[in-house]
Enzyme design. Structure first.
Site, PDB file in Angstrom:
ATOM      1  N   LYS A 563       0.877  -1.177   0.000  1.00  0.00           N
ATOM      2  CA  LYS A 563       0.000   0.000   0.000  1.00  0.00           C
ATOM      3  C   LYS A 563       0.901   1.209   0.000  1.00  0.00           C
ATOM      4  O   LYS A 563       2.128   1.071   0.128  1.00  0.00           O
ATOM      5  CB  LYS A 563      -0.895   0.004   1.235  1.00  0.00           C
ATOM      6  CG  LYS A 563      -0.133  -0.222   2.563  1.00  0.00           C
ATOM      7  CD  LYS A 563      -1.043  -0.304   3.766  1.00  0.00           C
ATOM      8  CE  LYS A 563      -1.745  -1.622   3.904  1.00  0.00           C
ATOM      9  NZ  LYS A 563      -3.171  -1.549   4.026  1.00  0.00           N
ATOM     10  N   LYS A 675      -9.178  -7.387  -1.169  1.00  0.00           N
ATOM     11  CA  LYS A 675      -8.598  -8.219  -2.240  1.00  0.00           C
ATOM     12  C   LYS A 675      -7.926  -9.444  -1.634  1.00  0.00           C
ATOM     13  O   LYS A 675      -8.074 -10.567  -2.129  1.00  0.00           O
ATOM     14  CB  LYS A 675      -7.582  -7.405  -3.051  1.00  0.00           C
ATOM     15  CG  LYS A 675      -8.202  -6.261  -3.832  1.00  0.00           C
ATOM     16  CD  LYS A 675      -7.162  -5.277  -4.356  1.00  0.00           C
ATOM     17  CE  LYS A 675      -7.824  -3.947  -4.693  1.00  0.00           C
ATOM     18  NZ  LYS A 675      -6.873  -2.832  -4.836  1.00  0.00           N
TER      19      LYS A 675
END
Ligand code: 26Q
Length: 823
Positions: A563, A675
């Site tokens: 991220k 996800k």
């Protein structure tokens, strides 16, 4: 397409090869190679890839046309998603899968001596976004098309997308991403829909034909907005929606004037100035706040998009806007496009002659605003002075909106001047600013957060005053991700296994995954599930070897955090844990440490010092760990450079453990967490954002929860004492000691001091020291759980089975029903 009598079955998708499709693709590819691309010989993979894209595009043109024709009949209300970012990644597989062409394309290419997978990987990512917010917009576009909803996206066609990240000596370097260099086969320029956007100049009073006193914006510097359309195919439903991206171009008049004046050089310079607007995507960077070019981008998008919609309306309805709100809804993706509120007012009043009240009713009846952050420093504010210079007429309108709004506040709370000051769209001070979030709230009929906790915190905190005034405006829409890309496409092995058990319908009805629960205890199914995971881990290991030179062993637990790098996301906490494991092993406690591969990836904003230093720390720690044989038998660490959508497609299916470790109350939602869950990873996470909803869905036994909760953090903050935490925690003391003594910075003395200081700071907003012990314990629980492969696999299956809620189809249905009212 007509069905051919002779078909056979090939390809990973078990789809049937349609010989008509296959032949058509083949001949169209060869046609495009020669006639469109001008490749006479020596075609390279990239040429074939473009030819394939063009052939696939040809295949969807008819559906695109039909979908478009339906839109302009004005039989139904339409939605418009306005966003400065659409992080699309690659388009090929999405289009191919949507049209059921995978096997036919495979066959056609095979006969031409090409491999589909190789050509697919030739496509450059459309990196037109920073991270979560941009990728969300892309998932939403996919879901709207899959659900056959009449929704169009409006964005910017940046010449340079998100920068390319490379790592040298452990540090991040940025290179421009000229993604359009080789052309973009997925876009079609629509020059005849070009419109003009005004900047600078001044607003003046005049008396109109009817004798009324009006305002107009004059002496402007105009810029052309040229639309480029990208197709958004719905999954096997014949729908192709549109994403319209604007490119800035200099006006012809402007150039002519200057050329005629003989000022050739100045004319060219002006042209560049205009074209700068869509040159580059801004990285999400506090140091970039307040930049004029960013404001120009925002207005450019808002104005061009609204003009486009209005001009389409006027073709049918002239200047009659009485029904306009019945047929349009604009969703504003964060405050970035919120100038749309003032711009719609301007267009309706100045350009189409409406009265204020009528225009305001239309504006507040069509605008809806989504907030994506709770961090006060991330809330957009623009200097009044800058707005007055760049967009004088909009500033007029914003002042008028504010005056009327504050009168409403005064009416509701007479005499409460402090409240008026707090709620004003204008923040007073040395340099007065416009508060864009407040403009979004006042100008919209709907305001939503992106996860249950986030939406609640908005109404309790940041937007409390507005909630008291208009409670009915506020709502939650928990984010989701598209299962087409984030399961069916990226994890073909798992797709096939799931298909074989519960059928194929789950791809568009993700709740059906719940049927997998029936197989969670089935030993044979568990074995197949594990086999798929092992394959995916091998695939990721190859990538890690290639990009980082680090050997990942697929028998180790794959522990992954990818991220954007940000203090609140606490990659630092992750590294502290890795150092702790390293310390344990080197102290001779190796047996206690379960074999683990830790992967961290993400980009730091170019001006974000501590984020960049965190990358350096990860790389230095990795270098020490991976080169120490005693340690690397049990522990590996790698930093994956240039994390992007395509990398995520390889990472997600391979994860065992998903790191979602933000300080509670800081991550609005997160979507990576979804996800990973969908692909059968277990989460180690804080009680934050959508983690909470993931935990609720799957149950505590299948999730490693740790850390202070948001309300505990608020209470604990005052007495936060990292020094006493360190004194009382030998493990943390040793980790800090290793950092302090330069163990990971042998030839770079003291470089990590700022990171050490941030942990030891009693005012550390991210409370890293406070969560360390709880995190280490949760990691131990995860490691212990991984020892029992059957139980772990059961939990993995249950995570996938319970991930149905996190399909963006569910999210979009909620937007469509509750906000847009288009179903
Ligand atoms: C602002 C000013 C100047 C330049 C850039 C920006 C800027 C750009 C991008 C500010 C913010 C962003 C992006 C924010 C973002 O991605 N937020 C994430 O949104 C996700 C989708 O809702 C959530 O899941 C994440 O929790 C949230 O962090």
């Amino acid at each position: 397409m007509t069905v051919d009598a002779v078909s056979s079955t090939t390809g990973s998708d078990n789809q049937r090869v349609n010989n008509n499709d296959s032949n058509e693709l083949s001949s169209n590819m060869q046609h495009h190679l020669l006639y469109t691309l001008g490749c006479f010989d020596h075609q390279k993979a990239k040429d074939w890839s473009q030819a394939l894209a063009l052939a696939v595009r040809d295949h969807l043109m008819h559906d695109w046309q039909q979908t478009r024709l339906k839109e302009t009949t004005y039989e139904t209300k339409r939605g418009f998603y306005l966003s400065l970012e659409f992080l699309l990644g690659r388009s090929m597989n999405n289009a191919v899968m949507s049209m059921g062409l995978r096997s036919s394309a495979g066959r056609a290419l095979q006969e031409l001596g090409q491999a589909y997978e190789e050509l697919e990987s030739e496509e450059r990512d459309a990196g037109l976004g920073n991270g979560g917010l941009g990728r969300l917009a892309a998932c939403f576009m996919d879901s709207c098309a899959a659900l056959a909803l009449p929704v169009r996206g409006y964005g910017i066609r940046y010449e340079y997308g998100m920068f390319h990240q490379s790592i040298r000596e452990g540090r991040q370097f940025e290179q421009p991403d000229h993604w359009l260099m080789a052309g973009n086969p997925w876009e079609i320029e629509q020059a005849d829909r070009t419109c003009t956007v005004k900047f600078y100049g001044r607003s003046e009073f005049y008396v109109n034909d009817a004798g009324a006193s009006c305002k107009r914006w004059v002496d402007t510097h105009d810029v052309l907005a040229v639309p480029y359309d990208m197709p958004i195919p719905g999954y096997k439903n014949g729908v192709v929606n549109t994403l319209r991206l604007w490119k800035a171009a200099a006006t012809h008049e402007f150039n002519l004037q200057d050329f005629n004046d003989g000022d050739y050089a100045d004319a060219v310079a002006q042209k560049n100035l205009a074209e700068q607007i869509t040159m580059v995507l801004y990285p999400n960077d506090a140091s970039e706040n307040g930049k004029e070019l960013r404001l120009r981008q925002q207005y450019f998008l808002a104005s061009a998009s609204l003009q486009d919609v209005i001009s389409e309306w006027c073709v049918k309805h002239g200047d009659d806007f009485s029904q306009f709100a019945k047929f349009h809804c604009f969703q504003l993706n964060d405050t970035h496009p919120t100038l749309a509120v003032a711009e719609l007012m301007r267009l309706l009043i100045d350009e189409h002659g409406l009265e204020w009240d009528e225009a305001w009713e239309i504006t507040t009846g069509t605008m809806a605003y989504t907030n994506h952050t709770l961090l006060p420093e991330a809330l957009e504010r623009w200097p009044v002075r800058l707005l007055g210079e760049l967009l004088p007429r909009l500033l007029d309108i914003i002042y008028e909106i504010n005056a009327r709004f504050l009168a409403e506040v005064a009416h509701r709370w007479p005499g409460d001047v402090e409240r008026q000051r707090r709620m004003s769209l204008i923040e007073e001070g040395q340099e007065p600013h416009v508060r864009m979030a407040y403009l979004g709230i006042v100008g919209s009929f709907s305001v939503n957060g992106v996860a249950a906790l986030h939406s609640e915190l908005l109404t309790r905190g940041l937007f409390r005053d507005f909630f008291a005034l208009w409670p009915e405006k506020f709502n939650n829409k928990t984010n989701g991700v598209t299962p087409r890309r984030w399961l069916a496409h990226c994890n073909p092995g798992l797709k096939q296994l799931i298909d074989s058990c519960i059928g194929k319908e789950w791809v568009c009805e993700l709740d059906r995954l719940e049927h997998l629960k029936n197989y969670a205890d089935d030993a044979a199914f568990q074995q197949q599930w594990m086999d798929v995971k092992q394959d995916n881990k091998r695939r990721l290991a190859a990538l890690v070897k290639d990009k980082c030179g680090v050997d990942f062993d697929e028998h180790f637990i794959f522990d992954i955090q990818v991220k954007r790098i940000h203090e609140y996301k606490r990659q630092l906490l992750n590294v502290l844990h890795v150092i702790h494991l390293y310390d344990k092993i080197t102290r001779g406690d190796a047996e206690q440490v379960a074999p683990r591969c830790v992967l961290i990836g993400g980009k730091a904003a170019p001006g974000y010092f501590l984020a960049k230093l965190t990358i350096k720390l990860i790389n230095n720690v990795a270098a020490v760990i991976n080169s120490d044989e005693r340690v690397s038998e049990r522990l590996r660490l790698a930093f994956l450079p240039n994390y992007n959508v395509s990398a995520m497609e390889i990472i997600t299916p391979a994860a065992d453990l998903s790191e979602q470790i933000s300080t509670a109350g800081k991550e609005a939602s997160g979507t990576g967490n979804m996800k990973f869950m969908m692909n059968g990873a277990l989460t180690i996470g804080t009680y934050d954002g959508a983690n909470i909803e993931i935990l609720d869905a799957v149950g505590e036994e299948h999730f490693f929860l740790f850390g202070l909760k948001e309300d505990q953090i608020v209470k604990h903050r005052m007495q936060h004492s990292p020094s006493s935490i360190v004194e009382n925690d030998l493990d943390l003391a040793r980790v800090i000691g290793l950092l302090q003594c330069g163990h990971f910075s042998m030839f770079e003395e003291g470089i990590f001091q700022p990171l050490i200081d941030s942990v030891l700071n009693p005012h550390d907003p991210w409370m890293t020291a406070a969560d360390f012990r709880s995190y280490v314990d949760a990691q131990q629980r995860a490691a212990d759980a991984y020892e029992n492969k059957k139980l772990w696999t059961r939990s993995s299956i249950l995570n996938t089975a319970m991930s149905g809620k996190f399909s963006s189809d569910r999210t979009i249905r909620e937007y469509a029903q509750d906000i847009w009212k288009i179903v």
